[in-house]
Write an enzyme that holds these catalytic residues in place. Structure first.
Site, PDB file in Angstrom:
ATOM      1  N   GLY A 158      42.892  20.004   9.686  1.00 47.21           N
ATOM      2  CA  GLY A 158      43.628  19.929  10.934  1.00 47.21           C
ATOM      3  C   GLY A 158      43.117  20.965  11.917  1.00 47.21           C
ATOM      4  O   GLY A 158      42.093  20.782  12.582  1.00 47.21           O
ATOM      5  N   GLY A 159      43.810  22.093  11.987  1.00 48.26           N
ATOM      6  CA  GLY A 159      43.517  23.141  12.969  1.00 48.26           C
ATOM      7  C   GLY A 159      42.038  23.504  13.050  1.00 48.26           C
ATOM      8  O   GLY A 159      41.469  23.599  14.151  1.00 48.26           O
ATOM      9  N   GLY A 182      49.037  23.699   8.297  1.00 45.86           N
ATOM     10  CA  GLY A 182      49.225  24.466   9.523  1.00 45.86           C
ATOM     11  C   GLY A 182      49.883  25.820   9.312  1.00 45.86           C
ATOM     12  O   GLY A 182      50.311  26.455  10.269  1.00 45.86           O
ATOM     13  N   HIS A 216      50.680  10.520   6.717  1.00 47.71           N
ATOM     14  CA  HIS A 216      50.595  11.971   6.897  1.00 47.71           C
ATOM     15  C   HIS A 216      52.004  12.567   6.805  1.00 47.71           C
ATOM     16  O   HIS A 216      52.975  11.956   7.259  1.00 47.71           O
ATOM     17  CB  HIS A 216      49.958  12.296   8.259  1.00 47.71           C
ATOM     18  CG  HIS A 216      49.616  13.751   8.385  1.00 47.71           C
ATOM     19  ND1 HIS A 216      50.559  14.698   8.693  1.00 47.71           N
ATOM     20  CD2 HIS A 216      48.462  14.417   8.204  1.00 47.71           C
ATOM     21  CE1 HIS A 216      49.988  15.896   8.703  1.00 47.71           C
ATOM     22  NE2 HIS A 216      48.698  15.748   8.412  1.00 47.71           N
ATOM     23  N   SER A 236      45.411  23.852   5.657  1.00 51.11           N
ATOM     24  CA  SER A 236      44.802  25.135   5.993  1.00 51.11           C
ATOM     25  C   SER A 236      43.401  25.319   5.403  1.00 51.11           C
ATOM     26  O   SER A 236      43.050  26.408   4.949  1.00 51.11           O
ATOM     27  CB  SER A 236      45.727  26.294   5.589  1.00 51.11           C
ATOM     28  OG  SER A 236      46.943  26.229   6.317  1.00 51.11           O
ATOM     29  N   GLU A 279      47.837  16.712   0.342  1.00 55.69           N
ATOM     30  CA  GLU A 279      48.144  17.732   1.343  1.00 55.69           C
ATOM     31  C   GLU A 279      49.512  18.330   1.056  1.00 55.69           C
ATOM     32  O   GLU A 279      50.530  17.767   1.476  1.00 55.69           O
ATOM     33  CB  GLU A 279      48.154  17.114   2.746  1.00 55.69           C
ATOM     34  CG  GLU A 279      46.848  16.496   3.167  1.00 55.69           C
ATOM     35  CD  GLU A 279      46.708  16.475   4.685  1.00 55.69           C
ATOM     36  OE1 GLU A 279      45.738  17.045   5.174  1.00 55.69           O
ATOM     37  OE2 GLU A 279      47.584  15.934   5.364  1.00 55.69           O
ATOM     38  N   GLU A 286      53.469  14.711   8.466  1.00 58.03           N
ATOM     39  CA  GLU A 286      54.173  14.818   9.752  1.00 58.03           C
ATOM     40  C   GLU A 286      54.794  13.481  10.145  1.00 58.03           C
ATOM     41  O   GLU A 286      55.865  13.432  10.741  1.00 58.03           O
ATOM     42  CB  GLU A 286      53.192  15.350  10.824  1.00 58.03           C
ATOM     43  CG  GLU A 286      52.946  16.842  10.645  1.00 58.03           C
ATOM     44  CD  GLU A 286      51.570  17.323  11.092  1.00 58.03           C
ATOM     45  OE1 GLU A 286      50.897  16.625  11.871  1.00 58.03           O
ATOM     46  OE2 GLU A 286      51.164  18.418  10.642  1.00 58.03           O
ATOM     47  N   ASN A 337      41.369  15.922  11.480  1.00 60.46           N
ATOM     48  CA  ASN A 337      42.573  15.317  12.058  1.00 60.46           C
ATOM     49  C   ASN A 337      42.968  16.161  13.260  1.00 60.46           C
ATOM     50  O   ASN A 337      43.483  17.268  13.109  1.00 60.46           O
ATOM     51  CB  ASN A 337      43.675  15.315  10.983  1.00 60.46           C
ATOM     52  CG  ASN A 337      45.023  14.870  11.526  1.00 60.46           C
ATOM     53  OD1 ASN A 337      45.116  14.366  12.654  1.00 60.46           O
ATOM     54  ND2 ASN A 337      46.075  15.065  10.743  1.00 60.46           N
ATOM     55  N   TRP A 338      42.690  15.627  14.452  1.00 64.88           N
ATOM     56  CA  TRP A 338      42.929  16.425  15.664  1.00 64.88           C
ATOM     57  C   TRP A 338      44.409  16.463  16.035  1.00 64.88           C
ATOM     58  O   TRP A 338      44.795  17.199  16.951  1.00 64.88           O
ATOM     59  CB  TRP A 338      42.119  15.852  16.830  1.00 64.88           C
ATOM     60  CG  TRP A 338      40.628  15.902  16.641  1.00 64.88           C
ATOM     61  CD1 TRP A 338      39.947  16.372  15.531  1.00 64.88           C
ATOM     62  CD2 TRP A 338      39.618  15.491  17.570  1.00 64.88           C
ATOM     63  NE1 TRP A 338      38.589  16.253  15.725  1.00 64.88           N
ATOM     64  CE2 TRP A 338      38.359  15.719  16.966  1.00 64.88           C
ATOM     65  CE3 TRP A 338      39.663  14.941  18.852  1.00 64.88           C
ATOM     66  CZ2 TRP A 338      37.153  15.418  17.608  1.00 64.88           C
ATOM     67  CZ3 TRP A 338      38.461  14.643  19.497  1.00 64.88           C
ATOM     68  CH2 TRP A 338      37.218  14.887  18.876  1.00 64.88           C
ATOM     69  N   LYS A 339      45.209  15.645  15.409  1.00 64.40           N
ATOM     70  CA  LYS A 339      46.648  15.582  15.725  1.00 64.40           C
ATOM     71  C   LYS A 339      46.851  15.362  17.235  1.00 64.40           C
ATOM     72  O   LYS A 339      46.050  14.708  17.863  1.00 64.40           O
ATOM     73  CB  LYS A 339      47.362  16.830  15.201  1.00 64.40           C
ATOM     74  CG  LYS A 339      47.049  17.075  13.716  1.00 64.40           C
ATOM     75  CD  LYS A 339      47.954  18.066  13.062  1.00 64.40           C
ATOM     76  CE  LYS A 339      47.526  18.241  11.605  1.00 64.40           C
ATOM     77  NZ  LYS A 339      48.414  19.090  10.846  1.00 64.40           N
TER      78      LYS A 339
END
Ligand code: PGA
Length: 269
Positions: free
Chosen positions: A246-247, A185, A107, A225, A179, A109, A20-22
């Site tokens: 993600g990251g 993150g 998600h 993470s 999640e 977010e 997930n590149w956000k």
């Protein structure tokens, strides 16, 4: 909640590693990243299923590079309506148009910052199912909810809120991503035991909705993470069927290492 594992069918579920590149990467960096993933991914589509979810602006260029490749393309969100006056939104058929096969829904977010409710997420899910987009439904508790022992209640509400009222055949492709919000993150990963406990609970809930056979077929990803350092142990858990990253999905070498995870054969409890 010990011994809640339902891991006997793990070998029947193909692992899925999703990036997930956000809201990261412009076109050039998106192209660079996806080229390296295509070059480095296991040959011939062996190994886990791989999916990347770039920002909307990069979907078209990434789709071009993924043509004929085994890496799947996903979107990070969508609107449930087919078209109309929804400024700033993207419809399910528009996602299909650019080559998406998957869509991330709910998600944390989106829930936290953009007001996505379980009811709205359910509408999106219905729309995804209708167009045969593979939905990746995200659920998870906040730190405060975990610390006040409400984790399972929250997961149950999110699962039922989004998934009740479907025909199970419509959800044949469903992927769930657990999640924990406190792990996203933050560098604070759930321990493998915490992840397994939550995943086993999620699978129990799925079983309660549409039966054991279906529940055993649904892939439940862990997200929060995930790194090259912790993926092996997470993937060794009997109910962890993949990762939503993600990251660490923005770094090709690390993401490829995650794709090439080495799961032990931890016996299910
Ligand atoms: P993270 O994000 O890997 O950066 O924690 C995961 C996610 O939000 O899907």
């Amino acid at each position: 909640m010990a011994n809640m594992s339902t891991g006997s069918a793990k070998s029947l579920r193909r692992p899925l590693i999703a990036g997930n590149w956000k809201m990261n990467l412009g076109l050039k960096d998106s192209v660079d990243l996806v080229r390296q993933l295509v070059d480095g991914a296991p040959a011939g589509g062996s190994g886990p299923e791989i999916m990347v979810a770039p920002p909307f602006t990069a979907l078209t260029v990434v789709a071009e590079l993924l043509k004929g490749k085994s890496i799947k393309l996903g979107a990070q969100n969508m609107h449930p309506e087919a078209s109309g006056a929804f400024t700033g939104e993207v419809s399910p058929s528009q996602l299909l148009d650019v080559g998406c096969s998957h869509v991330i829904l709910g998600h944390s977010e989106r829930r936290r910052m953009f007001g996505d409710t379980d009811a709205f997420i359910k509408k999106k899910l219905q729309a995804a199912v209708k167009l045969k987009l593979v939905p990746v439904l995200c659920i998870g508790e906040t730190l405060e909810e975990r610390e006040s022992n409400r984790t399972f209640r929250v997961l149950e509400t999110q699962i039922k809120g989004a998934l009740e009222g479907f025909a199970p055949t419509d959800l044949a492709q469903l992927v769930v991503a657990y999640e924990p919000v406190w792990a996203i993150g933050t560098g604070k990963t759930a321990t493998p035991d915490q992840a397994q406990q939550a995943h086993a609970f999620v699978r129990q809930q799925l079983k309660g909705l549409y039966g054991e056979g279906w529940a055993q077929s649904v892939r439940i990803l862990y997200g929060g993470s995930v790194t090259p350092e912790n993926v092996d142990e997470l993937m060794s858990q009997p109910d962890v069927d993949g990762a939503l990253v993600g990251g660490a999905s923005l770094k090709p070498v690390g993401f490829l290492r995650i794709i090439n995870f080495k799961a032990g054969t931890k016996a299910s409890a």
